[in-house]
Design a protein around this motif. Structure first.
Motif, PDB file in Angstrom:
ATOM      1  N   GLU A  15       0.840  -1.199   0.000  1.00 45.00           N
ATOM      2  CA  GLU A  15       0.000   0.000   0.000  1.00 45.00           C
ATOM      3  C   GLU A  15       0.875   1.249   0.000  1.00 45.00           C
ATOM      4  OE1 GLU A  15      -3.866   0.723   2.388  1.00 45.00           O
ATOM      5  OE2 GLU A  15      -2.216   1.562   3.585  1.00 45.00           O
ATOM      6  N   LEU A  16       0.571   2.178  -0.905  1.00 50.18           N
ATOM      7  CA  LEU A  16       1.331   3.418  -1.016  1.00 50.18           C
ATOM      8  C   LEU A  16       1.138   4.270   0.233  1.00 50.18           C
ATOM      9  CD1 LEU A  16       3.062   5.113  -3.053  1.00 50.18           C
ATOM     10  CD2 LEU A  16       0.927   6.272  -3.651  1.00 50.18           C
ATOM     11  N   GLU A  17       2.265   4.762   0.773  1.00 45.92           N
ATOM     12  CA  GLU A  17       2.174   5.682   1.904  1.00 45.92           C
ATOM     13  C   GLU A  17       2.914   6.990   1.640  1.00 45.92           C
ATOM     14  OE1 GLU A  17       3.664   3.593   5.348  1.00 45.92           O
ATOM     15  OE2 GLU A  17       5.734   4.040   4.833  1.00 45.92           O
ATOM     16  N   TYR A  18       3.634   7.066   0.510  1.00 47.16           N
ATOM     17  CA  TYR A  18       4.344   8.297   0.152  1.00 47.16           C
ATOM     18  C   TYR A  18       4.559   8.322  -1.350  1.00 47.16           C
ATOM     19  CZ  TYR A  18       8.346  11.325  -0.764  1.00 47.16           C
ATOM     20  OH  TYR A  18       9.179  12.271  -1.280  1.00 47.16           O
TER      21      TYR A  18
ATOM     22  N   LYS B  87      -9.301   6.215  -1.241  1.00 45.18           N
ATOM     23  CA  LYS B  87      -8.616   4.930  -1.163  1.00 45.18           C
ATOM     24  C   LYS B  87      -7.145   5.127  -1.484  1.00 45.18           C
ATOM     25  CE  LYS B  87      -9.150   0.239  -2.964  1.00 45.18           C
ATOM     26  NZ  LYS B  87      -9.945  -0.626  -3.838  1.00 45.18           N
ATOM     27  N   LYS B  88      -6.276   4.470  -0.731  1.00 44.94           N
ATOM     28  CA  LYS B  88      -4.846   4.541  -1.015  1.00 44.94           C
ATOM     29  C   LYS B  88      -4.504   3.532  -2.109  1.00 44.94           C
ATOM     30  CE  LYS B  88      -3.449   5.969   3.587  1.00 44.94           C
ATOM     31  NZ  LYS B  88      -2.689   5.590   4.785  1.00 44.94           N
ATOM     32  N   PRO B  89      -3.613   3.923  -3.018  1.00 48.82           N
ATOM     33  CA  PRO B  89      -3.184   2.979  -4.059  1.00 48.82           C
ATOM     34  C   PRO B  89      -2.463   1.779  -3.454  1.00 48.82           C
ATOM     35  CG  PRO B  89      -2.587   5.203  -4.655  1.00 48.82           C
ATOM     36  CD  PRO B  89      -3.046   5.246  -3.225  1.00 48.82           C
ATOM     37  N   PHE B  90      -2.541   0.663  -4.163  1.00 51.76           N
ATOM     38  CA  PHE B  90      -1.784  -0.512  -3.766  1.00 51.76           C
ATOM     39  C   PHE B  90      -1.317  -1.246  -5.012  1.00 51.76           C
ATOM     40  CE2 PHE B  90      -6.151  -2.057  -3.961  1.00 51.76           C
ATOM     41  CZ  PHE B  90      -6.029  -3.264  -4.630  1.00 51.76           C
ATOM     42  N   ILE B  91      -0.316  -2.074  -4.828  1.00 51.93           N
ATOM     43  CA  ILE B  91       0.276  -2.829  -5.932  1.00 51.93           C
ATOM     44  C   ILE B  91       0.641  -4.221  -5.442  1.00 51.93           C
ATOM     45  CG2 ILE B  91       2.605  -1.991  -5.466  1.00 51.93           C
ATOM     46  CD1 ILE B  91       3.039  -1.874  -8.517  1.00 51.93           C
ATOM     47  N   LYS B  92       0.548  -5.181  -6.333  1.00 53.78           N
ATOM     48  CA  LYS B  92       0.939  -6.558  -6.044  1.00 53.78           C
ATOM     49  C   LYS B  92       1.713  -7.075  -7.252  1.00 53.78           C
ATOM     50  CE  LYS B  92      -0.913 -10.844  -4.206  1.00 53.78           C
ATOM     51  NZ  LYS B  92      -2.094 -11.527  -3.680  1.00 53.78           N
ATOM     52  N   LEU B  93       2.895  -7.654  -7.021  1.00 50.71           N
ATOM     53  CA  LEU B  93       3.749  -8.150  -8.089  1.00 50.71           C
ATOM     54  C   LEU B  93       3.678  -9.670  -8.134  1.00 50.71           C
ATOM     55  CD1 LEU B  93       6.856  -5.926  -7.341  1.00 50.71           C
ATOM     56  CD2 LEU B  93       5.031  -5.483  -8.972  1.00 50.71           C
TER      57      LEU B  93
ATOM     58  N   ARG C 113       3.749  -9.613 -13.896  1.00 49.49           N
ATOM     59  CA  ARG C 113       2.646  -8.664 -13.978  1.00 49.49           C
ATOM     60  C   ARG C 113       2.453  -8.013 -12.623  1.00 49.49           C
ATOM     61  NH1 ARG C 113       0.546  -7.501 -18.534  1.00 49.49           N
ATOM     62  NH2 ARG C 113      -1.393  -6.847 -17.631  1.00 49.49           N
ATOM     63  N   ALA C 114       2.179  -6.722 -12.686  1.00 49.99           N
ATOM     64  CA  ALA C 114       1.805  -5.969 -11.495  1.00 49.99           C
ATOM     65  C   ALA C 114       0.338  -5.629 -11.641  1.00 49.99           C
ATOM     66  CB  ALA C 114       2.628  -4.690 -11.396  1.00 49.99           C
ATOM     67  N   SER C 115      -0.381  -5.689 -10.553  1.00 49.09           N
ATOM     68  CA  SER C 115      -1.787  -5.288 -10.566  1.00 49.09           C
ATOM     69  C   SER C 115      -2.060  -4.539  -9.278  1.00 49.09           C
ATOM     70  CB  SER C 115      -2.707  -6.504 -10.699  1.00 49.09           C
ATOM     71  OG  SER C 115      -2.514  -7.378  -9.599  1.00 49.09           O
ATOM     72  N   GLY C 116      -3.155  -3.812  -9.283  1.00 49.68           N
ATOM     73  CA  GLY C 116      -3.495  -3.071  -8.078  1.00 49.68           C
ATOM     74  C   GLY C 116      -4.530  -2.022  -8.351  1.00 49.68           C
ATOM     75  N   ASN C 117      -4.427  -0.934  -7.598  1.00 54.69           N
ATOM     76  CA  ASN C 117      -5.382   0.149  -7.696  1.00 54.69           C
ATOM     77  C   ASN C 117      -4.623   1.461  -7.590  1.00 54.69           C
ATOM     78  OD1 ASN C 117      -7.464   2.162  -6.576  1.00 54.69           O
ATOM     79  ND2 ASN C 117      -8.718   0.404  -7.162  1.00 54.69           N
ATOM     80  N   THR C 118      -5.038   2.445  -8.378  1.00 54.30           N
ATOM     81  CA  THR C 118      -4.379   3.752  -8.405  1.00 54.30           C
ATOM     82  C   THR C 118      -4.936   4.699  -7.356  1.00 54.30           C
ATOM     83  OG1 THR C 118      -5.948   4.628  -9.998  1.00 54.30           O
ATOM     84  CG2 THR C 118      -3.971   3.562 -10.889  1.00 54.30           C
ATOM     85  N   GLY C 119      -5.829   4.218  -6.528  1.00 49.51           N
ATOM     86  CA  GLY C 119      -6.533   5.063  -5.569  1.00 49.51           C
ATOM     87  C   GLY C 119      -7.945   5.322  -6.051  1.00 49.51           C
ATOM     88  N   CYS C 120      -8.207   4.947  -7.295  1.00 46.71           N
ATOM     89  CA  CYS C 120      -9.523   5.127  -7.906  1.00 46.71           C
ATOM     90  C   CYS C 120      -9.829   3.954  -8.831  1.00 46.71           C
ATOM     91  CB  CYS C 120      -9.554   6.447  -8.681  1.00 46.71           C
ATOM     92  SG  CYS C 120     -11.107   6.778  -9.524  1.00 46.71           S
ATOM     93  N   ASN C 121      -8.963   3.713  -9.784  1.00 51.02           N
ATOM     94  CA  ASN C 121      -9.171   2.664 -10.783  1.00 51.02           C
ATOM     95  C   ASN C 121      -8.188   1.516 -10.606  1.00 51.02           C
ATOM     96  OD1 ASN C 121     -11.266   3.678 -12.679  1.00 51.02           O
ATOM     97  ND2 ASN C 121      -9.857   5.407 -12.834  1.00 51.02           N
ATOM     98  N   GLY C 122      -8.634   0.340 -11.006  1.00 47.59           N
ATOM     99  CA  GLY C 122      -7.744  -0.805 -11.045  1.00 47.59           C
ATOM    100  C   GLY C 122      -6.781  -0.647 -12.210  1.00 47.59           C
ATOM    101  N   PHE C 123      -5.602  -1.268 -12.101  1.00 48.69           N
ATOM    102  CA  PHE C 123      -4.634  -1.211 -13.199  1.00 48.69           C
ATOM    103  C   PHE C 123      -3.849  -2.511 -13.283  1.00 48.69           C
ATOM    104  CE2 PHE C 123      -1.781  -0.292  -9.766  1.00 48.69           C
ATOM    105  CZ  PHE C 123      -0.538  -0.736 -10.190  1.00 48.69           C
TER     106      PHE C 123
END
Length: 145
Positions: free
Chosen positions: A37-40, A55-61, A67-77
């Motif tokens: 989860e992004l904190e900075y 919502k805070k962005p998050f990423i999973k590798l 492939r990386a997937s997650g959320n930009t704080g609004c949309n999935g990517f």
């Protein structure tokens, strides 16, 4: 006597080399299959909570598919990533198309494309860097849906 010293030095060098190899392997083991989860994020003059108000962005590798997937704080990517040693690069792909408040999504996507390396600090936080400067910092969290 010289043979014993040479044997001892050889065994010691082999042992130290194997410890270094194990250290490098364990360095990436926590990187994968973890939700970060992004904190900075570096750059914007807007407060972090103003960029990501809902919502805070998050990423999973995922190691097996790069492939990386997650959320930009609004949309999935989704994104492809390339990892060699501590060098990492992302090529963002598809995102969902919801309307976003705060402007954080554009900052997130712009910044992640500039990343060229990563590090995991002594606190277990993932730093995504550009030219050895931490541009994004993530903390481990329980899996996101």
């Amino acid at each position: 006597m010289k043979k014993h010293v040479l044997l001892f030095v050889s065994v010691l060098a082999l042992f130290l080399n194997s410890c270094t190899s194990m250290k490098n392997t364990s360095k990436t083991s926590g990187l994968y299959d973890t939700t970060w989860e992004l904190e900075y994020i570096s750059g914007p003059r807007i407060a972090f909570d103003g960029l990501f108000p809902h919502k805070k962005p998050f990423i999973k590798l995922e190691k097996s598919t790069n492939r990386a997937s997650g959320n930009t704080g609004c949309n999935g990517f989704n994104a492809q990533f390339k990892l060699e040693g501590n060098a990492i690069s992302f090529q963002p792909g598809a995102t969902t198309m919801m309307h976003c408040e705060g402007g954080g999504e554009q900052q997130f996507l712009k910044t992640i494309q500039q990343i060229d390396s990563y590090s995991i600090d002594q606190d277990g936080k993932l730093n995504l860097n550009m030219k050895d400067i931490a541009m994004m910092r993530f903390k481990k969290v329980a899996d996101q849906k």
